[in-house]
Motif scaffolding. Sequence first.
Motif, PDB file in Angstrom:
ATOM      1  N   GLY A   1       0.790  -1.222   0.000  1.00 29.78           N
ATOM      2  CA  GLY A   1       0.000   0.000   0.000  1.00 29.78           C
ATOM      3  C   GLY A   1       0.819   1.268   0.000  1.00 29.78           C
ATOM      4  N   LEU A   2       2.068   1.185  -0.482  1.00 30.60           N
ATOM      5  CA  LEU A   2       2.965   2.332  -0.457  1.00 30.60           C
ATOM      6  C   LEU A   2       3.334   2.757  -1.875  1.00 30.60           C
ATOM      7  CD1 LEU A   2       5.343   1.037   2.366  1.00 30.60           C
ATOM      8  CD2 LEU A   2       3.522   2.750   2.600  1.00 30.60           C
ATOM      9  N   PRO A   3       3.529   4.056  -2.118  1.00 29.18           N
ATOM     10  CA  PRO A   3       3.988   4.505  -3.438  1.00 29.18           C
ATOM     11  C   PRO A   3       5.443   4.106  -3.655  1.00 29.18           C
ATOM     12  CG  PRO A   3       3.826   6.367  -1.929  1.00 29.18           C
ATOM     13  CD  PRO A   3       3.232   5.189  -1.215  1.00 29.18           C
ATOM     14  N   TYR A   4       5.751   3.724  -4.886  1.00 30.30           N
ATOM     15  CA  TYR A   4       7.084   3.203  -5.223  1.00 30.30           C
ATOM     16  C   TYR A   4       7.835   4.180  -6.107  1.00 30.30           C
ATOM     17  CZ  TYR A   4      10.547   0.373  -7.785  1.00 30.30           C
ATOM     18  OH  TYR A   4      11.684  -0.100  -8.369  1.00 30.30           O
ATOM     19  N   THR A   5       9.106   4.358  -5.820  1.00 29.87           N
ATOM     20  CA  THR A   5      10.015   5.077  -6.720  1.00 29.87           C
ATOM     21  C   THR A   5      11.331   4.313  -6.780  1.00 29.87           C
ATOM     22  OG1 THR A   5      10.606   6.529  -4.866  1.00 29.87           O
ATOM     23  CG2 THR A   5       9.055   7.404  -6.494  1.00 29.87           C
ATOM     24  N   TYR A   6      12.143   4.692  -7.765  1.00 26.82           N
ATOM     25  CA  TYR A   6      13.357   3.913  -8.063  1.00 26.82           C
ATOM     26  C   TYR A   6      14.441   4.860  -8.544  1.00 26.82           C
ATOM     27  CZ  TYR A   6      16.326   1.271 -11.360  1.00 26.82           C
ATOM     28  OH  TYR A   6      17.376   0.766 -12.069  1.00 26.82           O
ATOM     29  N   ARG A   7      15.661   4.614  -8.106  1.00 26.94           N
ATOM     30  CA  ARG A   7      16.802   5.426  -8.539  1.00 26.94           C
ATOM     31  C   ARG A   7      17.933   4.513  -9.010  1.00 26.94           C
ATOM     32  NH1 ARG A   7      17.251   9.017  -3.061  1.00 26.94           N
ATOM     33  NH2 ARG A   7      15.158  10.004  -3.153  1.00 26.94           N
ATOM     34  N   LEU A   8      18.384   4.729 -10.220  1.00 29.24           N
ATOM     35  CA  LEU A   8      19.582   4.053 -10.706  1.00 29.24           C
ATOM     36  C   LEU A   8      20.772   4.857 -10.220  1.00 29.24           C
ATOM     37  CD1 LEU A   8      20.957   1.868 -12.451  1.00 29.24           C
ATOM     38  CD2 LEU A   8      20.717   3.428 -14.407  1.00 29.24           C
TER      39      LEU A   8
ATOM     40  N   ILE B   1      27.762  -6.301 -16.729  1.00 25.73           N
ATOM     41  CA  ILE B   1      27.102  -5.037 -16.401  1.00 25.73           C
ATOM     42  C   ILE B   1      26.901  -4.990 -14.892  1.00 25.73           C
ATOM     43  CG2 ILE B   1      25.023  -3.641 -16.693  1.00 25.73           C
ATOM     44  CD1 ILE B   1      24.653  -5.050 -19.420  1.00 25.73           C
ATOM     45  N   HIS B   2      27.382  -3.903 -14.291  1.00 27.15           N
ATOM     46  CA  HIS B   2      27.210  -3.730 -12.845  1.00 27.15           C
ATOM     47  C   HIS B   2      26.176  -2.645 -12.600  1.00 27.15           C
ATOM     48  CE1 HIS B   2      28.774  -2.368  -8.700  1.00 27.15           C
ATOM     49  NE2 HIS B   2      27.958  -3.404  -8.547  1.00 27.15           N
ATOM     50  N   ILE B   3      25.172  -2.995 -11.797  1.00 28.43           N
ATOM     51  CA  ILE B   3      24.077  -2.088 -11.478  1.00 28.43           C
ATOM     52  C   ILE B   3      24.022  -1.880  -9.969  1.00 28.43           C
ATOM     53  CG2 ILE B   3      21.551  -1.807 -11.459  1.00 28.43           C
ATOM     54  CD1 ILE B   3      22.644  -1.560 -14.229  1.00 28.43           C
ATOM     55  N   LEU B   4      23.897  -0.632  -9.555  1.00 33.84           N
ATOM     56  CA  LEU B   4      23.580  -0.310  -8.165  1.00 33.84           C
ATOM     57  C   LEU B   4      22.343   0.569  -8.200  1.00 33.84           C
ATOM     58  CD1 LEU B   4      24.631  -0.709  -5.233  1.00 33.84           C
ATOM     59  CD2 LEU B   4      25.678   1.560  -5.444  1.00 33.84           C
ATOM     60  N   ALA B   5      21.284   0.127  -7.547  1.00 34.96           N
ATOM     61  CA  ALA B   5      20.013   0.841  -7.628  1.00 34.96           C
ATOM     62  C   ALA B   5      19.334   0.847  -6.267  1.00 34.96           C
ATOM     63  CB  ALA B   5      19.104   0.189  -8.664  1.00 34.96           C
ATOM     64  N   LEU B   6      18.560   1.895  -6.031  1.00 41.80           N
ATOM     65  CA  LEU B   6      17.839   2.038  -4.773  1.00 41.80           C
ATOM     66  C   LEU B   6      16.337   2.030  -5.053  1.00 41.80           C
ATOM     67  CD1 LEU B   6      18.100   2.509  -1.698  1.00 41.80           C
ATOM     68  CD2 LEU B   6      17.957   4.976  -2.178  1.00 41.80           C
ATOM     69  N   HIS B   7      15.631   1.141  -4.374  1.00 46.09           N
ATOM     70  CA  HIS B   7      14.176   1.075  -4.458  1.00 46.09           C
ATOM     71  C   HIS B   7      13.608   1.748  -3.213  1.00 46.09           C
ATOM     72  CE1 HIS B   7      14.387  -2.075  -7.683  1.00 46.09           C
ATOM     73  NE2 HIS B   7      15.540  -2.307  -7.083  1.00 46.09           N
ATOM     74  N   LEU B   8      12.601   2.600  -3.406  1.00 49.38           N
ATOM     75  CA  LEU B   8      12.056   3.366  -2.297  1.00 49.38           C
ATOM     76  C   LEU B   8      10.560   3.098  -2.127  1.00 49.38           C
ATOM     77  CD1 LEU B   8      14.091   5.558  -4.080  1.00 49.38           C
ATOM     78  CD2 LEU B   8      14.015   6.530  -1.789  1.00 49.38           C
ATOM     79  N   ALA B   9      10.111   3.161  -0.885  1.00 51.07           N
ATOM     80  CA  ALA B   9       8.699   3.032  -0.545  1.00 51.07           C
ATOM     81  C   ALA B   9       8.287   4.285   0.209  1.00 51.07           C
ATOM     82  CB  ALA B   9       8.462   1.791   0.309  1.00 51.07           C
ATOM     83  N   ALA B  10       7.348   5.021  -0.362  1.00 51.94           N
ATOM     84  CA  ALA B  10       6.911   6.298   0.238  1.00 51.94           C
ATOM     85  C   ALA B  10       8.111   7.212   0.468  1.00 51.94           C
ATOM     86  CB  ALA B  10       6.138   6.049   1.526  1.00 51.94           C
TER      87      ALA B  10
END
Length: 230
Positions: free
Chosen positions: A91-98, A123-132
């Motif tokens: 039930g939380l809004p999602y955002t994402y940052r590469l 390929i190396h990926i570092l990403a942050l997933h956010l909730a609210a």
Amino acid sequence: MTTITWQSVQAEALRRIRSREWPPGAQIPHEADLATELGCARATVNRALRDLASAGLLDRKRKAGTRVPLNPVRKATFDIPIIRLDVQARGLPYTYRLLHQTTAAPPPDVAQRLMLPGDTPMIHILALHLAANAPFCLEDRWINPAATPHITTADLSEISANEWLVQNAAFTAGDVALSAIAAPPATAHHLNCPPGAPLFTVDRTTWAGATPITCVRLCYAPGHQMQAKI
């Protein structure tokens, strides 16, 4: 005339296991004999028994037949979750940052886990997933482009590597390790928690046949709870 389905064959096999008509350690009848007895095709029996074996309720060995295990163990299956959907299901809004994307040789431990030469470009990926707008999960991933060449043209600033791979890379095998780690300083910075804070962590590799696809570490913010069904 009633059609005998694999589900009905499976139900009958379960009844025989639970009633001890087929006791622990016993070899059950051959598929052809069961098919004749139950009035169905051998393929129908095979489908039913295959599912029971996958669930750990039968032990099938080539040329040795099928037995009821002495100590049956229910086998767990693991679906690779899309982190966006996990957040939204809460039930939380999602955002994402590469945070970072580059092509480089993997560190020795990653190359060893994927059984690749140390100089293999990945390929190396570092990403942050956010909730609210709060940190939810830090994704540190190495991807083998030889297994998924289309990922080289994917815009991973718009869709996470997690979601892209679930949608586009069919895997046949993998391994998962769940652990708690003390947050390293860099990870603590991204997750906005004190260094050394306990973090629920998932280390996972996936394969397509003999070709490794990816190796990922997912570190979740403190207080994360994983839910699963059995």
